[in-house]
Design a protein around this motif. Structure first.
Motif, short mmCIF file in Angstrom:
data_model
loop_
_atom_site.label_atom_id
_atom_site.label_comp_id
_atom_site.label_asym_id
_atom_site.label_seq_id
_atom_site.Cartn_x
_atom_site.Cartn_y
_atom_site.Cartn_z
N GLU A 1 -3.16 -13.70 8.66
CA GLU A 1 -1.75 -13.47 8.98
C GLU A 1 -1.41 -11.99 9.14
O GLU A 1 -0.24 -11.64 9.34
CB GLU A 1 -0.86 -14.07 7.89
CG GLU A 1 -1.06 -15.58 7.71
CD GLU A 1 -0.37 -16.13 6.47
OE1 GLU A 1 -0.05 -17.33 6.47
OE2 GLU A 1 -0.15 -15.35 5.51
N ILE A 2 -2.41 -11.13 9.05
CA ILE A 2 -2.16 -9.69 9.15
C ILE A 2 -3.04 -9.08 10.24
O ILE A 2 -3.97 -9.71 10.74
CB ILE A 2 -2.40 -8.98 7.80
CG1 ILE A 2 -3.84 -9.15 7.33
CG2 ILE A 2 -1.43 -9.51 6.74
CD1 ILE A 2 -4.16 -8.44 6.03
N SER A 3 -2.76 -7.84 10.60
CA SER A 3 -3.48 -7.18 11.69
C SER A 3 -4.87 -6.75 11.25
O SER A 3 -5.20 -6.72 10.06
CB SER A 3 -2.69 -5.95 12.15
OG SER A 3 -2.74 -4.94 11.16
N GLY A 4 -5.68 -6.36 12.26
CA GLY A 4 -7.03 -5.90 11.95
C GLY A 4 -7.05 -4.67 11.08
O GLY A 4 -7.87 -4.55 10.16
N GLY A 5 -6.12 -3.74 11.35
CA GLY A 5 -6.06 -2.53 10.52
C GLY A 5 -5.66 -2.84 9.09
O GLY A 5 -6.18 -2.25 8.15
N LEU B 1 -2.54 2.33 0.08
CA LEU B 1 -2.99 1.91 1.40
C LEU B 1 -1.90 1.20 2.21
O LEU B 1 -2.20 0.54 3.22
CB LEU B 1 -4.22 1.02 1.27
CG LEU B 1 -5.52 1.80 1.01
CD1 LEU B 1 -6.60 0.91 0.44
CD2 LEU B 1 -6.00 2.48 2.27
N GLN B 2 -0.67 1.32 1.76
CA GLN B 2 0.49 0.79 2.50
C GLN B 2 0.35 -0.72 2.76
O GLN B 2 0.52 -1.21 3.87
CB GLN B 2 0.67 1.55 3.81
CG GLN B 2 0.88 3.04 3.62
CD GLN B 2 0.94 3.81 4.92
OE1 GLN B 2 1.34 3.26 5.95
NE2 GLN B 2 0.55 5.07 4.88
N LEU B 3 0.05 -1.46 1.69
CA LEU B 3 -0.11 -2.91 1.78
C LEU B 3 0.93 -3.66 0.96
O LEU B 3 0.90 -4.89 0.91
CB LEU B 3 -1.51 -3.31 1.30
CG LEU B 3 -2.70 -2.78 2.11
CD1 LEU B 3 -4.01 -3.02 1.37
CD2 LEU B 3 -2.74 -3.42 3.49
#
Length: 365
Positions: free
Chosen positions: A132-136, A120-122
């Protein structure tokens, strides 16, 4: 591995949310619940999950009756439209949390977290917290936590609805890949026919608490069993007009007639409803091979590269999808055209009598 619902219904405060429903889902399948808001998608998923108990019927998991089993005793994971992460935990710990509850070893936890993060590209944000991260990224974190459990049933209730266009498109590509990698039963709820076709697999169309049709996504799109299913599986909703079949022709309310397709000539002479999707309503000066109607423009919608036109004709309101940005004036008269070869024919009972004799294409084509 299978999930089977037999005669399952749900009534709340005297209002029926799900009418008696039978459906069986199998291992390694993507199953999309498609319907408008309040069609019953979330209610049906809550029954599948065990969050609610049915008023009638039974639910079977691998042929075992789990109707009365608690949600925590079922082999499921659920991702909601309003994604939920633990705000005090890092992305890593959020993904790891269900694995730790399962008493997995530290090595097993780390291997699974890394696998989900890569999928999931995390990987680059594992040490960050949700704020600290975006909604997506937060939504992908919630999805990773659900998938990390390696459960047999994954339920996703409109998980992309609150994301911007770019993120939705990215995740629509990722979700089928996740499904293929997991081998679980996936159930995905959406209001969008185009998203349903992009996800593929099976589609169950819902309307007012009833499943109207269930089958391969493209088969349901190309062959809706009735008018209701056709409306649900068309965005904008399918256009309709009443016609009279007389011998080898069909006659429209304005007196015009056109020859029937050869395969429909033997239909009984009667009144029918014909339906056609927005991208099959034509406008312009050169409409070869179509029957033309006078229409009055009600409103236009610019989509960025195309234009939706809403018109009144023969006491019906139709919606057409016209290529390009069109500078039409509200209230102006337009010529619109329909090729009857693209039409679906429905009987007085609303059931499909005949589908187009060729592939009618996808939305927007």
């Amino acid at each position: 591995m299978s999930l089977r619902l037999e005669g399952v219904s749900k009534i709340t405060n005297g209002e029926t949310h799900i009418y008696p429903t039978d459906i069986e889902l199998h291992k390694g399948t993507m199953n999309v619940l498609l319907g408008p808001t309040s069609a019953g998608k979330t209610s049906l998923m809550r029954l599948m999950a065990g969050l609610d108990k049915p008023d009638t019927g039974k639910i079977y998991w691998e042929d075992q009756d789990v109707t009365k089993h608690r949600v925590q005793d079922r082999d499921i994971a659920m991702v909601y439209q309003q994604f939920v992460n633990y705000p005090s935990m890092t992305v890593y710990d959020n993904i790891a949390s269900p694995l730790k509850l399962q008493k997995k070893s530290a090595a097993e936890v780390d291997a699974k977290v890394q696998e989900m993060a890569d999928l999931l590209q995390l990987t680059s944000i594992l040490d960050r917290k949700p704020a600290e991260i975006s909604g997506g990224q937060q939504q992908r974190c919630a999805m990773a936590r659900a998938l990390a459990k390696d459960v047999g049933l994954v339920l996703m209730d409109e998980p992309l609805a609150n994301l911007d266009y770019k993120l939705r498109e990215e995740l629509r590509v990722e979700i089928p890949r996740l499904f293929e990698a997991s081998g679980s039963i996936f159930v995905y709820a959406t209001t969008e026919p185009e998203e349903t076709l992009l996800l593929g697999g099976n589609t169950a169309t819902l309307w007012e608490g009833r499943i109207t049709q269930f089958g391969n996504a493209m088969d349901v799109y190309r062959g809706p069993v009735d008018e209701t299913t056709a409306r649900v599986y068309s965005d904008p909703p399918m256009n309709f007009i009443s016609v009279a079949k007389e011998g080898a022709v069909i006659r429209f309310p304005d007196g015009q007639s056109t020859k029937l397709r050869d395969d429909l000539v033997n239909l009984p002479d009667a009144d029918y409803q014909i339906g056609f999707r927005a991208h099959h309503l034509e406008t312009g000066d050169n409409m070869d091979g179509v029957i033309e109607f006078d229409a009055n423009l009600i409103v236009t919608e610019l989509t960025g590269s195309d234009t939706f036109v809403h018109v009144d004709t023969m006491n019906e309101r139709w919606i057409g999808l016209v290529p390009g940005l069109q500078d039409f004036a509200v209230g102006q008269n337009l010529k619109v055209g329909l090729n009857p070869a693209n039409a679906f024919y429905f009987g007085k009972d609303g059931k499909l009598v005949a589908a187009p004799s060729h592939d009618p294409g996808k939305p927007g084509e």
